[in-house]
Structure formats: C-alpha cells, structure tokens
Design an enzyme around this catalytic site. Structure first.
Site, PDB file in Angstrom:
ATOM      1  N   HIS A   9     -27.911   8.781 -74.084  1.00 52.01           N
ATOM      2  CA  HIS A   9     -28.526   8.798 -72.746  1.00 52.01           C
ATOM      3  C   HIS A   9     -27.446   8.770 -71.661  1.00 52.01           C
ATOM      4  CE1 HIS A   9     -27.532   4.599 -71.894  1.00 52.01           C
ATOM      5  NE2 HIS A   9     -27.845   4.351 -73.142  1.00 52.01           N
ATOM      6  N   ARG A  60     -34.439   5.234 -70.769  1.00 57.08           N
ATOM      7  CA  ARG A  60     -33.196   5.954 -70.513  1.00 57.08           C
ATOM      8  C   ARG A  60     -32.969   7.100 -71.506  1.00 57.08           C
ATOM      9  NH1 ARG A  60     -32.150   0.709 -72.387  1.00 57.08           N
ATOM     10  NH2 ARG A  60     -30.521   0.407 -73.983  1.00 57.08           N
ATOM     11  N   GLU A  87     -31.754   1.226 -79.057  1.00 58.91           N
ATOM     12  CA  GLU A  87     -30.388   0.652 -79.033  1.00 58.91           C
ATOM     13  C   GLU A  87     -30.336  -0.626 -79.890  1.00 58.91           C
ATOM     14  OE1 GLU A  87     -26.678   1.096 -77.262  1.00 58.91           O
ATOM     15  OE2 GLU A  87     -27.386   0.454 -79.245  1.00 58.91           O
ATOM     16  N   HIS A 179     -29.075   6.204 -78.333  1.00 60.46           N
ATOM     17  CA  HIS A 179     -28.211   5.191 -77.719  1.00 60.46           C
ATOM     18  C   HIS A 179     -26.887   5.074 -78.471  1.00 60.46           C
ATOM     19  CE1 HIS A 179     -31.888   3.771 -75.606  1.00 60.46           C
ATOM     20  NE2 HIS A 179     -32.457   4.281 -76.675  1.00 60.46           N
TER      21      HIS A 179
END
Ligand code: 8LF
Length: 228
Positions: A9, A60, A87, A179
C-alpha cells in the site's frame, strides 16, 4: 507463464507519523494515493495487466488496489478480500512512534524485536482503544492480540495455498495489494529467503514487484516495475 504482481500500500498517515500500525485501520495519505495511481499507470504502460485481485480487510491496501486498478483500466476485475493478508499485528506497540517505543521498552528490547523472527511484541491490553474484537469486518475471526513475523507468515501462506496459487495455475495474472509483512511472507515463500534474512527485507510502498513463475509456481524472474 504465471505472473504475480505484489504491491505494498501507498504511504499511510501513520507511516508519515512513523507509528506502528498493524491491524489499526488508517487511510493512505494524498501522497500514498498518488503512489498507488502511478503504480497502476505503470502496470498499464508496461502491459502488465491483472485479471484477478486479492487484498486485505484494511483500507490502505484496498484503496491502493482500487487506485492502481483504476489507473490500469482494470477496476472491473474480480477482487477477493481476505483478513489473512492483513498487516502483522503489533500488539501493545500499536500506535506508538519510535520515541514512545524506546521510552516504554528500552533501546535493547527494540533491537531484539527488530531482528527477531519468532518473538512477538507485548499483547494489546484489554480495553485498548486499538482493540478490534468488535469490528464487524472481523466477525467470526479470532483477532490476534499480537504477532511475531513467524505468526504472520503462518496465516498468510494458507491464503496463498488455498486461493492465490490455484488462480495462478489456472492462468490468471494475479495482483496482491497488501502490507509490508504480509508481502514478506509471499516473497519469503517464492524466493526461498531464510528466517534470518527475511527480517531485513524491506518492501517499498507503491512500487509493483512482478514475479514470473514456472508451471510449478517457482520463481523464474523477480523485478520491480519502474519507469525505465
Ligand atoms: C514506530 C517505529 C519504532 C521504532 C523504529 S526503529 O527505528 O527502532 N526501527 C525498527 C524498529 C522495529 C522494527 C523494525 O523493523 C525497525 O526498522 C520491527 O520490525 C519490530 C517488530 C516487532 C516489534 C518491534 C519492532 C521494532 O521496534 C521505527 C519505527
């Protein structure tokens, strides 16, 4: 030849503030959004066009995917959102910046965590403002209270085996917008990187990594897509 596109991202608000973000759902900054759109333009210009998309449940990564697909003229492709691409969960470090982390835990502990593969940060305390147990997007999911990098890899790889690898074998060009640590899990698996070395691998934001794979999904070539 199966082709996989990985994109981390674009810059998020807490990247800008240098805070541990983990599962906390922060948005991309204007710069991060621009990075994502530029990445999509690059995919289009280079003719690296996804036919299927995977992302996490975090804004994100989802926004990065959508902006990149829009710029590539591929917003219409099917997308699968999976929490296992989230993440790494940073537990009790969530929301702390560099100074706060050192002040709370000491420089020596930071050094241990920084290079560790299987040492998790302290758990997120019950009642923390960053507790996501009641977030409707995680209904039916056991939200972790902290994760080591090893723990993150252990929940990303089943998503690879169950969903992403079969799509590649079926001839899809797959894009995964995720992520830093969830993408480390895929890079580690595809490029055969050791437990010791993966902790030092940084994945840049908003810059597509392209894997050309053989029919057994072994890496033939890996390159960063760039203007040149
Ligand atoms: C929010 C923040 C704190 C500390 C730093 S750092 O300059 O000390 N570098 C750093 C620190 C860490 C880490 C890191 O990669 C890093 O560059 C970690 O990966 C990490 C993983 C699990 C728990 C703690 C850490 C960790 O403290 C950077 C950003």
């Amino acid at each position: 030849m199966p082709r996989l596109i990985l994109i981390r991202h674009g810059q998020s608000q807490w990247n800008l503030e240098n805070r541990f973000t983990g599962w906390w759902d922060v948005d991309v900054t204007e710069k991060g959004a621009a990075e994502a759109f530029a990445a999509g333009k690059l995919l289009k210009d280079k003719g690296v066009l996804p036919t299927l998309a995977f992302t996490s449940l975090q804004t994100r990564a989802i926004k990065t995917l959508h902006l990149a697909l829009e710029a590539a003229g591929r917003l219409w492709v099917q997308e699968d959102k999976d929490w296992r691409l989230n993440e790494r969960h940073y537990g009790g470090l969530t929301g702390l910046d560099k100074a706060e982390t050192a002040a709370k835990h000491g420089e020596d502990q930071v050094k241990v965590w920084r290079r560790s593969f299987d040492v998790p940060p302290p758990v997120l305390e019950a009642g923390s403002e960053f507790d996501l147990a009641s977030d409707p997007r995680y209904a039916g999911i056991a939200v972790p209270s902290t994760e080591s990098l090893k723990d993150t890899i252990a929940r990303v790889l089943p998503c690879w085996e169950e969903k992403i690898a079969p799509a590649l074998r079926a001839g899809e060009t797959v894009i995964v917008s995720a992520h830093g640590n969830s993408l480390r899990a895929l890079v580690k698996h595809l490029s055969g990187i050791s437990d010791e070395d993966i902790t030092g691998l940084e994945i840049p934001t908003g810059q597509p990594i392209v894997y050309e794979l053989d029919d057994n999904l072994a890496e033939v070539e890996r390159y960063y897509l760039s203007e040149r």
